[in-house]
Each structure stands twice: as structure tokens, then as C-alpha cells.
Design an enzyme around this catalytic site. Sequence first.
Site, PDB file in Angstrom:
ATOM      1  CB  THR A  22      -1.008   0.022   1.176  1.00 31.98           C
ATOM      2  OG1 THR A  22      -2.006   1.006   0.910  1.00 31.98           O
ATOM      3  CG2 THR A  22      -0.350   0.293   2.509  1.00 31.98           C
ATOM      4  CB  CYS A  28      -3.772   5.947   6.435  1.00 33.18           C
ATOM      5  SG  CYS A  28      -5.034   6.947   5.630  1.00 33.18           S
ATOM      6  CG  HIS A  45      -4.391   2.393   3.351  1.00 35.73           C
ATOM      7  ND1 HIS A  45      -3.391   2.661   2.456  1.00 35.73           N
ATOM      8  CD2 HIS A  45      -4.729   3.575   3.904  1.00 35.73           C
ATOM      9  CE1 HIS A  45      -3.141   3.967   2.468  1.00 35.73           C
ATOM     10  NE2 HIS A  45      -3.951   4.540   3.343  1.00 35.73           N
TER      11      HIS A  45
END
Length: 160
Positions: A22, A28, A45
Site C-alpha cells: 500500500t 493512515c 489501510h
Amino acid sequence: MNVIKVGMADLNIAKSPDRIRTTGLGSCVGVVLFDNQNKIGGMAHVMLPDSSLSKGILNTAKYANTAIPKLIEDMEKAGANRRKLTAKLAGGAQMFAFSIASDAMRIGPRNVEACKLALNEARIPILAEDTGGNCGRTIELDSCTGILNIRTVNQGVKEL
């Protein structure tokens, strides 16, 4: 070997020899689960700490308290043993400086705390983490070895 991509507010799994990646982890948190015995990795994520913030249709991958149980469930369906799962975390940066120390503005640290709480509730040990700071990250898990590569803006690559 394939590289499976996980988008923002998304989750997926990878079996050996594939990798899972990711990008764009700012505030995040990338939550990585790994079953070393069965060589199955999973990644979420996570954008926000708690699904009570949801308005309308719930995207379970978006919130720490729903993404982690869903990731565990998906990994078990793929053949992972829940009791063998371990976790690694990356991200949770404080991307912007605020003059007011409002808790609502501490999204990164709150995301990290919520992910740790959800992992603790699931009794999954956290082996390593690269969280906080103020730089974005890209992470990639090798589902053969369980090694998590972390590329941090202006800081190079490290392995967890």
C-alpha cells in the site's frame, strides 16, 4: 510472484510467493498480519479510528475497529491460523501542524491507538512498528518471509 495492491480504506491478503503493498500512508495506518506457518499475509489501510464516525454505508476497511476483525476473518478463510497471527504497524504520522492541540486533529496518533486496541482485543501480538513522525510511507510485505519493507519520504527504506 505478484504484487497485490491495497488502496486507501481497503484490505487484502497474499499467499506465498506474492507480496502485498500500500502507498500513501500519512495519518493512515498500515496494519499487517502474518501467519508464518502457512505463509499468508494480510494488510489493511486504515483511515480512521472508529466506525462510529461513519455516515451512511459502512466501509469496514476504513476503520480500525472494523478493518482488523475483517482482515482476520479473510485470512482465516484463506487458510491462516488465527493463533499464529502476528502484527506489524506503519504510518500514523501527524502530517500537519496545528496551532490548537485539538484531539480531533490528532488523526495519526488516534489511528495507531485504535489499531493497537483492536489487535489487543483480538490477542494478536505486535512484533514491530514504524509509526508517528510527519512523513508519508509506502509499505510492502513479503508473504514468504513476513518481512515488511517501509519506504519513508526522505528517509530511505527499512525492514521490520
